[in-house]
Design a protein around this motif. Sequence first.
Motif, PDB file in Angstrom:
ATOM      1  N   MET A 146     134.090 102.082  70.029  1.00 39.29           N
ATOM      2  CA  MET A 146     134.611 100.752  70.884  1.00 39.29           C
ATOM      3  C   MET A 146     134.322  99.590  69.640  1.00 39.29           C
ATOM      4  N   GLN A 147     135.227  99.172  69.126  1.00 42.74           N
ATOM      5  CA  GLN A 147     134.858  97.919  68.303  1.00 42.74           C
ATOM      6  C   GLN A 147     134.548  96.608  68.970  1.00 42.74           C
ATOM      7  N   LEU A 179     136.902  94.043  70.448  1.00 49.06           N
ATOM      8  CA  LEU A 179     137.682  93.931  71.642  1.00 49.06           C
ATOM      9  C   LEU A 179     137.059  93.773  72.985  1.00 49.06           C
ATOM     10  N   LEU A 230     134.464  99.511  87.228  1.00 40.92           N
ATOM     11  CA  LEU A 230     134.092 100.878  87.122  1.00 40.92           C
ATOM     12  C   LEU A 230     135.155 101.249  86.177  1.00 40.92           C
ATOM     13  N   TYR A 231     136.137 100.775  86.204  1.00 40.92           N
ATOM     14  CA  TYR A 231     137.359 101.347  85.149  1.00 40.92           C
ATOM     15  C   TYR A 231     136.734 101.332  83.859  1.00 40.92           C
ATOM     16  N   HIS A 232     136.261  99.951  83.398  1.00 37.66           N
ATOM     17  CA  HIS A 232     136.061  99.989  82.081  1.00 37.66           C
ATOM     18  C   HIS A 232     134.494 100.461  81.531  1.00 37.66           C
ATOM     19  N   THR A 233     133.645 100.633  82.538  1.00 39.16           N
ATOM     20  CA  THR A 233     132.317 101.124  82.270  1.00 39.16           C
ATOM     21  C   THR A 233     132.110 102.664  82.509  1.00 39.16           C
ATOM     22  N   ALA A 234     133.160 103.329  83.201  1.00 35.97           N
ATOM     23  CA  ALA A 234     133.267 104.710  83.632  1.00 35.97           C
ATOM     24  C   ALA A 234     132.134 104.990  84.389  1.00 35.97           C
ATOM     25  N   PRO A 253     131.065 105.500  88.307  1.00 36.30           N
ATOM     26  CA  PRO A 253     131.900 105.867  89.402  1.00 36.30           C
ATOM     27  C   PRO A 253     131.839 105.141  90.751  1.00 36.30           C
ATOM     28  N   ASN A 270     129.402 107.856  78.922  1.00 36.03           N
ATOM     29  CA  ASN A 270     129.426 107.789  77.707  1.00 36.03           C
ATOM     30  C   ASN A 270     129.824 106.585  76.908  1.00 36.03           C
ATOM     31  N   ASN A 271     129.114 105.547  76.969  1.00 31.51           N
ATOM     32  CA  ASN A 271     129.169 104.148  76.327  1.00 31.51           C
ATOM     33  C   ASN A 271     127.949 103.631  75.741  1.00 31.51           C
ATOM     34  N   LEU A 296     128.147 100.376  74.639  1.00 36.99           N
ATOM     35  CA  LEU A 296     128.245  98.526  74.518  1.00 36.99           C
ATOM     36  C   LEU A 296     127.227  98.037  75.428  1.00 36.99           C
ATOM     37  N   PHE A 326     126.982  96.220  77.850  1.00 36.89           N
ATOM     38  CA  PHE A 326     127.937  95.431  78.864  1.00 36.89           C
ATOM     39  C   PHE A 326     126.958  94.482  79.657  1.00 36.89           C
ATOM     40  N   MET A 350     127.446  91.330  77.461  1.00 35.67           N
ATOM     41  CA  MET A 350     128.728  90.955  77.189  1.00 35.67           C
ATOM     42  C   MET A 350     129.367  90.334  78.686  1.00 35.67           C
TER      43      MET A 350
END
Lengths: 500, 383
Positions: free
Chosen positions: A1-2, A5, A35-39, A41, A134-135, A137, A139, A142
């Motif tokens: 992820m850049q 964004l 939840l949508y952006h960070t995955a 649940p 799996n991220n 960033l 978070f 940000m």
Amino acid sequence: MQKELILPILYEMSLIIGRARSLQPLLTQTLQRLLYHTAFPVGFVALDLPSLDANSEEALMLKIDNVIGDFDLMSWTGKAIALPSALVFGPGVVKTEQQTLLAQLPCKQQYQVFMRLPIQDCGVIILLAPTHPNNDLPFTQMLQPVMANLANAIKLCRQNDAYTSGLIQAREQVEEHHRVIFNATNDTIILLSELGSILEINQVGLDRLGYRKEELVGKHINCLDTADHCPTLFSSLQEIRTLGEKTFETTYQPKSGLSIPVEINAKYLLLHNEPVYLASIRDITERLKTRNQLEAQSLALRHSLEQAIGALSTAMTHRDPITAGHEQRVKNLSVAIALALGLDEHTIEGLALAAMVHDIGQIQIPAEILTRPRKLSKEEFDLVKMHAETGYEILKDIIFPWPIAEIVLQHHENIDGSGYPQGLTGEQIILSAKIIRVADSVEAMFSHRPFRRKQDLEYIMQELINAKGTKFDPLVTDICLQLLRTSGTQLFTAATQQSS
Amino acid sequence: MRIENFCYLEKIDLEQVSLVILQWQKQSQSIAIFALLPEQERLGIPHLQAVFKQLDIPLLGAVFPELVVDSSFKSCGIYLLCFNATPFYKLYPHIGTGGADAELAAANIADDCQLILQTSEQDATLFMICDALLPNIASLLDHLYLKLGNRIHYAGANAGSETFTSIPCLFDNQDLIANGILIILLQPHSGAVLEHGYIAPTQQLFATSTTDNCIQQIDWRPAFTVYQELVLEQFNIEITRENFYQYGVHYPFGIIRANGTLVVRIPVALTDDDSLCCIGEVPEHAILTLLNAPSVDQDKTIQILAQALQPIPEQSAHEFLLFYCAGRRLHTGLENSIAELQALKAQTAATQIAGALSLGEIGSSASWDYPLFQNATLVGMRW
């Protein structure tokens, strides 16, 4: 992820937060997007945290304000649960291998990872996952400006919720107030749509009609009409709309089938800009019973009165057999004149009674004066003239629905003021008295008297013409002349038949 | 000898259908049959319903563009799948198209499921087959997740015609409906796995104005104009109103999530005001990217699915249900799609793969992930 964004994601989150007006939708939508952006649940929000050291080992009872994703935790929404201090206090962070700490949560699912996002001084958001999503960033860093924005939104939404809740409470109070009045009244109150559908009915109405609310609301008002041809609320709607209001009596049919007499007062008005009819329906069963009883009593009283008057009249006849039947004939002629004049039934009824007792005052005059076969001396005539006042004195204390005593007092008054006892003129004299004045004179001329013979019709009519406008009222005189021309002596009996 | 739970018949021969059912009935008296039909066989549904009514056996099923039979696609015949015990299932007709309709439908589905779930602690999967023309499936899924959370796994596929014209596509013994949802609550069941393998290209766009499943503006300009320019610039293809459907599926959008993964949205319709309508909602201000076939990592897709669908030791037959997005087949090409199916069968050592070409899919890449409504994916689940 850049990383470039990140700003659009923060912008999207800010938009979501900025749109919310109420606390729970704000928390739900924010959590959903996180939840949508960070995955992750699962997530929950706890607001209004006490001040505490982040390193404390204690578990605190904290209220969970919103939960998404964990079915067990969801059942704790709005309730307090024991949460480890190390989970909820501290800076924004993602921690893995936290299964021991997270095992303290009241849920079956085992979590190993949590993300803590403090919402400034408002509370905290905790995201949970069984394994690390799996991220990579940052978070927590940000999302800091988003959390600052969320803190402000929470305060605004709480203010708005309090304000809205106040409005709702005030409205509920007003509605409750109206509902109490609506149901406390002793009348049935029905609200109808413009087409006659029942929109609302109060409890009194339901009790009286024997229906449950759901059986009537939405139905047409004609479901309450009886099979007879009484005017109905539905048939009167057009008139009510034109007049704005109407009151009338009819009958309504309760569920039991026995119709009840009612008085309806219906108004046409606008409710929330929609035209409606508000009908107040009063059960008049008792009123009608009372009314019928009164009418029966009144009728009986009138019969008694008529009998009493008849008895008085008969007594007069016994005192002066020469004038026997005079009152009846005066009555008949008076009624004939009144009918020709177009007087109403009630007035004619009073006139008839007054005619029957107009000479009642003669009861005080010695019988030998009345029957003396010569002209009376001045003193005797003065005595006779007193009968009008005497009649008034006899009758004035009896309660009639007509001015009987006044008519009797005035029946020798002339419209030019030359009559007795008061010398009244024109409009001062009651019309009924003017009629009896003419009928009494005509009948007297028609009859034999000890001191003179019965006069013929031509003579009488000439006398009437001569006295028209002086002694007698011109209109009454004209009517009487017309009647005499057309009916002659038949007049008395014909008038009797009509008046009876 | 064990009888397999799946049976593909090359044509709808009612006598043969009855024979298969009677065979299964010998194993269990409380069976129910899940029937998958390709679009061109849909006229046979009333006859099928009549047979099942006569046999007094529950029937539930759906119509898809084509069937998946192991490693091939079939446009004729019928797939019969046998439940040894009848699961809870229900048709929900007349689903409205707005957000509030999605919330209401989700509340009804959640209430029905909770009644069943409260009697058991077992893992469960809510398998949903939706009419592909419902524009609010992602919202419905979000509302369901708010109600049921991780009490269940979520899986599903969209049924209907590949031409995206409305057809009655969901049925049971009695009814055949359009604009609805068929749910099957599977217990015990460990869920499904969904994967697409798309890799996000570097160029990003913003859906600056959207309503439900329609994108009105991209980067503050009419969506179709921007879409035309991008496809011309990146792939040298001139897209017009006339050839839109032919090419649209080849260049779907990816909605980028902050964790780097993509939610795929295939544009399937063009409105008069140059809005692009997709299968599934597009959030306003979502970050979009234009996807193309080479950006699909098919190996990774199959690897993820195969890992999740490895045989369980105690299971003698390894059968699974697979839905393969019709848009993905158009996008990647028939040969590549067949290669994906072959690789999947080989890597999972499945005895049988039954399924269909779908028009949208529900699921998540890993167990207990936030469930998403996707396009252009494969969704697989053990039977």
